[in-house]
Design a protein around this motif. Structure first.
Motif, PDB file in Angstrom:
ATOM      1  N   THR A  36       0.846  -1.201   0.000  1.00  0.00           N
ATOM      2  CA  THR A  36       0.000   0.000   0.000  1.00  0.00           C
ATOM      3  C   THR A  36       0.876   1.245   0.000  1.00  0.00           C
ATOM      4  OG1 THR A  36      -0.247  -0.208   2.423  1.00  0.00           O
ATOM      5  CG2 THR A  36      -2.002  -1.150   1.048  1.00  0.00           C
ATOM      6  N   LEU A  37       1.075   1.879   1.134  1.00  0.00           N
ATOM      7  CA  LEU A  37       1.806   3.138   1.206  1.00  0.00           C
ATOM      8  C   LEU A  37       3.200   3.004   0.609  1.00  0.00           C
ATOM      9  CD1 LEU A  37       0.872   4.004   4.882  1.00  0.00           C
ATOM     10  CD2 LEU A  37      -0.124   5.008   2.823  1.00  0.00           C
ATOM     11  N   ARG A  38       3.516   3.924  -0.295  1.00  0.00           N
ATOM     12  CA  ARG A  38       4.825   3.978  -0.959  1.00  0.00           C
ATOM     13  C   ARG A  38       5.150   2.687  -1.699  1.00  0.00           C
ATOM     14  NH1 ARG A  38       4.958   5.705   4.041  1.00  0.00           N
ATOM     15  NH2 ARG A  38       5.947   3.799   4.782  1.00  0.00           N
ATOM     16  N   GLY A  39       4.120   1.879  -1.988  1.00  0.00           N
ATOM     17  CA  GLY A  39       4.335   0.623  -2.691  1.00  0.00           C
ATOM     18  C   GLY A  39       5.020  -0.431  -1.852  1.00  0.00           C
ATOM     19  N   ALA A  60      -2.458   7.155  -8.654  1.00  0.00           N
ATOM     20  CA  ALA A  60      -1.890   6.619  -9.895  1.00  0.00           C
ATOM     21  C   ALA A  60      -2.657   7.100 -11.116  1.00  0.00           C
ATOM     22  CB  ALA A  60      -1.874   5.092  -9.848  1.00  0.00           C
ATOM     23  N   GLY A  61      -3.938   7.460 -10.915  1.00  0.00           N
ATOM     24  CA  GLY A  61      -4.730   7.953 -12.028  1.00  0.00           C
ATOM     25  C   GLY A  61      -5.409   6.878 -12.829  1.00  0.00           C
ATOM     26  N   ALA A  62      -5.179   5.604 -12.481  1.00  0.00           N
ATOM     27  CA  ALA A  62      -5.837   4.487 -13.156  1.00  0.00           C
ATOM     28  C   ALA A  62      -5.775   3.286 -12.250  1.00  0.00           C
ATOM     29  CB  ALA A  62      -5.150   4.163 -14.482  1.00  0.00           C
ATOM     30  N   SER A  63      -6.631   2.323 -12.519  1.00  0.00           N
ATOM     31  CA  SER A  63      -6.630   1.104 -11.723  1.00  0.00           C
ATOM     32  C   SER A  63      -5.287   0.411 -11.821  1.00  0.00           C
ATOM     33  CB  SER A  63      -7.721   0.150 -12.216  1.00  0.00           C
ATOM     34  OG  SER A  63      -7.575  -1.116 -11.592  1.00  0.00           O
ATOM     35  N   ALA A  64      -4.822  -0.105 -10.694  1.00  0.00           N
ATOM     36  CA  ALA A  64      -3.552  -0.828 -10.693  1.00  0.00           C
ATOM     37  C   ALA A  64      -3.630  -2.093 -11.532  1.00  0.00           C
ATOM     38  CB  ALA A  64      -3.144  -1.177  -9.266  1.00  0.00           C
ATOM     39  N   GLU A 164     -12.500   6.214  -5.276  1.00  0.00           N
ATOM     40  CA  GLU A 164     -11.077   6.531  -5.202  1.00  0.00           C
ATOM     41  C   GLU A 164     -10.808   7.911  -4.611  1.00  0.00           C
ATOM     42  OE1 GLU A 164      -9.657   5.878  -9.143  1.00  0.00           O
ATOM     43  OE2 GLU A 164     -10.146   3.739  -9.113  1.00  0.00           O
ATOM     44  N   LYS A 165     -11.531   8.921  -5.054  1.00  0.00           N
ATOM     45  CA  LYS A 165     -11.296  10.271  -4.540  1.00  0.00           C
ATOM     46  C   LYS A 165     -11.642  10.357  -3.061  1.00  0.00           C
ATOM     47  CE  LYS A 165     -11.831  12.747  -8.911  1.00  0.00           C
ATOM     48  NZ  LYS A 165     -12.592  13.790  -9.661  1.00  0.00           N
ATOM     49  N   HIS A 166     -12.755   9.738  -2.669  1.00  0.00           N
ATOM     50  CA  HIS A 166     -13.131   9.740  -1.254  1.00  0.00           C
ATOM     51  C   HIS A 166     -12.083   9.008  -0.413  1.00  0.00           C
ATOM     52  CE1 HIS A 166     -17.673  10.349  -2.299  1.00  0.00           C
ATOM     53  NE2 HIS A 166     -16.945  11.434  -2.489  1.00  0.00           N
ATOM     54  N   ALA A 167     -11.523   7.948  -0.976  1.00  0.00           N
ATOM     55  CA  ALA A 167     -10.513   7.185  -0.248  1.00  0.00           C
ATOM     56  C   ALA A 167      -9.261   8.013  -0.008  1.00  0.00           C
ATOM     57  CB  ALA A 167     -10.166   5.913  -1.021  1.00  0.00           C
ATOM     58  N   LEU A 168      -8.817   8.764  -1.025  1.00  0.00           N
ATOM     59  CA  LEU A 168      -7.621   9.587  -0.856  1.00  0.00           C
ATOM     60  C   LEU A 168      -7.857  10.682   0.180  1.00  0.00           C
ATOM     61  CD1 LEU A 168      -4.744  10.229  -1.724  1.00  0.00           C
ATOM     62  CD2 LEU A 168      -5.680  11.657  -3.560  1.00  0.00           C
ATOM     63  N   VAL A 169      -9.032  11.292   0.170  1.00  0.00           N
ATOM     64  CA  VAL A 169      -9.361  12.313   1.169  1.00  0.00           C
ATOM     65  C   VAL A 169      -9.348  11.695   2.562  1.00  0.00           C
ATOM     66  CG1 VAL A 169     -11.206  13.795   2.029  1.00  0.00           C
ATOM     67  CG2 VAL A 169     -10.643  13.798  -0.407  1.00  0.00           C
ATOM     68  N   ARG A 194       6.498   9.635  -5.320  1.00  0.00           N
ATOM     69  CA  ARG A 194       6.729   9.545  -6.759  1.00  0.00           C
ATOM     70  C   ARG A 194       5.440   9.727  -7.544  1.00  0.00           C
ATOM     71  NH1 ARG A 194      11.011   4.482  -7.515  1.00  0.00           N
ATOM     72  NH2 ARG A 194      12.710   5.400  -6.312  1.00  0.00           N
ATOM     73  N   ALA A 195       4.337   9.214  -7.015  1.00  0.00           N
ATOM     74  CA  ALA A 195       3.079   9.233  -7.759  1.00  0.00           C
ATOM     75  C   ALA A 195       2.265  10.498  -7.522  1.00  0.00           C
ATOM     76  CB  ALA A 195       2.243   8.003  -7.393  1.00  0.00           C
ATOM     77  N   LEU A 196       2.386  11.084  -6.334  1.00  0.00           N
ATOM     78  CA  LEU A 196       1.571  12.245  -5.975  1.00  0.00           C
ATOM     79  C   LEU A 196       2.383  13.521  -6.181  1.00  0.00           C
ATOM     80  CD1 LEU A 196      -1.108  13.279  -4.782  1.00  0.00           C
ATOM     81  CD2 LEU A 196      -0.086  13.029  -2.514  1.00  0.00           C
ATOM     82  N   ALA A 197       1.983  14.331  -7.139  1.00  0.00           N
ATOM     83  CA  ALA A 197       2.708  15.564  -7.436  1.00  0.00           C
ATOM     84  C   ALA A 197       2.519  16.575  -6.314  1.00  0.00           C
ATOM     85  CB  ALA A 197       2.207  16.154  -8.754  1.00  0.00           C
ATOM     86  N   ALA A 198       3.490  17.457  -6.144  1.00  0.00           N
ATOM     87  CA  ALA A 198       3.425  18.461  -5.085  1.00  0.00           C
ATOM     88  C   ALA A 198       2.174  19.325  -5.227  1.00  0.00           C
ATOM     89  CB  ALA A 198       4.681  19.324  -5.108  1.00  0.00           C
TER      90      ALA A 198
END
Length: 340
Positions: A36-39, A60-64, A164-169, A194-198
Motif C-alpha cells: 500500500t503506502l509507498r508501494g 496513480a490515475g488508473a486502476s492498478a 477513489e477520490k473519497h478514499a484519498l481524502v 513519486r506518484a503524488l505531485a506536489a
C-alpha cells in the motif's frame, strides 16, 4: 519485514503475543498484509484494505490492474529486464488476477500460471521478489519461508470497492489527525512521493477548506484538523522502536527526531547508511532518538543490545529493562539485555 510490524503492534497493544498477530492474519483474517503506502508492505485491518487500494489508484490515475508501462530494470543480480509496454502490463495483471481465482499460490507457482496464459515474457520479473504486477493483491499464509499470494476480494470477507477520490481524502484526513501538524509535502512523502505531485498534494489540502486549521510550528506554517489543537501533556517515555516503525515513517522532518549523535550512529549502521533512520532500530526517549538497539535470537533467548548516545538515568535504565521484558514476552523468548 513482518517481525517489525509485529513488534510495532506489541508496542501499542498491551497483552498481545506474536501468535495473536499471526492468528489475526492467517486464520481470523482480521489483519491483512499488502502493498500500500509507498508501494511497500504494510499490515492493515482487513476491512480497510479497499480504502488503501482505492486511495493508491486515485494517485496513480488508473486502476492498478490496468495499464502503465514498466521501464527497463536491472535486478540485484545485475540482470537487465527490458521495458514492458502498457498493453502487455495490462495483460500480465489480468493473467495474475485470473490465475489466483480461488487459489493461494507461491510466487513461482503464480509465475508458471501466468506463463501458461500469456507466454514467458514476464516470468523473470514475477520471480524477482519484487511487487511487479502484484500491487492490488495481498499475501496469504506463508509456506515455510516462502510467501503466497491471494486475491483480496476473495480473501477478505465482505469486500467492497471504495470511491477513489473519497478514499484519498480519507487517507489524508487520517494522516493529519495522526501526525499533524503537517504540511502537504509531509503527506506526499508519507503516502507516495513519486506518484503524488506536489501541486496535487497542495490541492488536496486546500479541498478540506474549514476542516483544516493553520498553526505555527517554530515559524513554519502547518495544519491540523479543526479542533485538533489541544494535545495531552508530555510524559516521560522510553521505547525501543523496530525498523520502519510508523512513528519514524510518519515523521518527515527527521532532523527534529534524530539528533546529530544518532545520525552518526545511523550513518555507520549496515542498513542506516542506505535507508537512513527508517532502516535502523531507534532508542526513543521522550519522543526523540537517543541511540540504536539490535536484537538477535539465540536458541530460546532474544539478545537485545542497546547503544545510547548519552548517559542514561536510573529511571531510563529501568524503562529499558521493562522494554526488554515486553519484547521477550511478546516473542516468547527469554530476553538478555546488554547496554553499551
Amino acid at each position: 519485514m513482518q517481525a517489525s510490524a509485529e513488534l510495532q503492534l506489541a508496542g501499542r497493544v498491551d497483552g498481545i503475543a506474536r501468535d495473536d498477530v499471526r492468528e489475526a492474519l492467517w486464520e481470523q483474517r482480521l489483519l491483512v498484509k499488502a502493498w500500500t503506502l509507498r508501494g511497500t508492505l504494510h499490515l492493515h485491518p482487513a476491512g480497510e484494505l479497499p480504502l488503501w487500494h482505492a486511495a493508491g489508484r486515485a494517485v496513480a490515475g488508473a486502476s492498478a490492474k490496468d495499464g502503465g508501462e514498466l521501464g527497463a530494470w536491472r535486478d540485484p543480480a545485475g540482470v537487465l529486464h527490458p521495458e514492458i509496454g502498457s498493453e502487455e502490463v495490462k495483460a500480465i495483471r489480468a493473467a495474475v488476477w485470473d490465475a489466483l481465482d480461488g487459489k493461494c499460490l507461491l510466487r513461482e507457482e503464480l509465475a508458471a500460471e501466468v506463463v501458461k496464459r500469456i507466454g514467458p515474457g514476464p516470468e523473470q520479473r514475477l520471480r524477482s521478489g519484487f511487487a511487479f504486477f502484484l500491487a492490488e493483491l495481498c499475501q496469504g499464509p506463508p509456506q515455510g519461508a516462502k510467501v503466497t499470494f491471494v486475491r483480496p476480494d476473495q480473501w477478505i470477507a465482505g469486500w467492497r470497492e471504495v470511491d477513489e477520490k473519497h478514499a484519498l481524502v480519507a487517507a489524508c484526513r487520517r494522516y493529519v489527525h495522526t501526525y499533524g501538524p503537517a504540511r502537504p509535502g509531509d503527506f506526499r512523502e508519507w503516502f507516495s512521493s513519486r506518484a503524488l505531485a506536489a501541486a496535487e498534494a497542495r490541492a488536496l489540502f486546500e479541498s478540506f477548506g474549514d476542516e483544516l486549521e493553520e498553526v505555527d510550528v517554530e515559524g513554519h506554517r502547518a495544519y491540523v484538523l479543526a479542533g485538533d489543537t489541544v494535545f495531552p501533556p508530555a510524559r516521560s517515555s522510553l521505547r525501543l522502536l523496530p525498523e520502519y516503525d510508523v512513528y519514524v515513517m510518519g515523521f518527515r522532518e527527521r532532523d527534529h527526531l534524530v539528533p546529530e549523535a544518532v545520525r552518526e550512529q545511523v550513518a555507520a549502521h549496515r542498513r542506516g547508511r542506505y535507508e537512513g533512520p527508517a532502516g535502523a532500530r531507534l532508542v526513543v526517549i521522550d519522543g526523540v532518538a537517543a541511540g540504536l538497539w539490535e536484537r538477535k535470537k539465540r536458541g530460546k533467548r532474544i539478545e537485545l543490545r542497546v547503544t545510547p548516545t548519552r548517559r542514561l538515568t536510573r529511571p531510563q535504565r529501568t524503562a529499558i529493562d521493562e522494554e526488554a521484558e515486553r519484547i521477550g514476552e511478546f516473542i516468547g523468548l527469554e530476553p538478555v539485555l546488554a547496554i553499551e
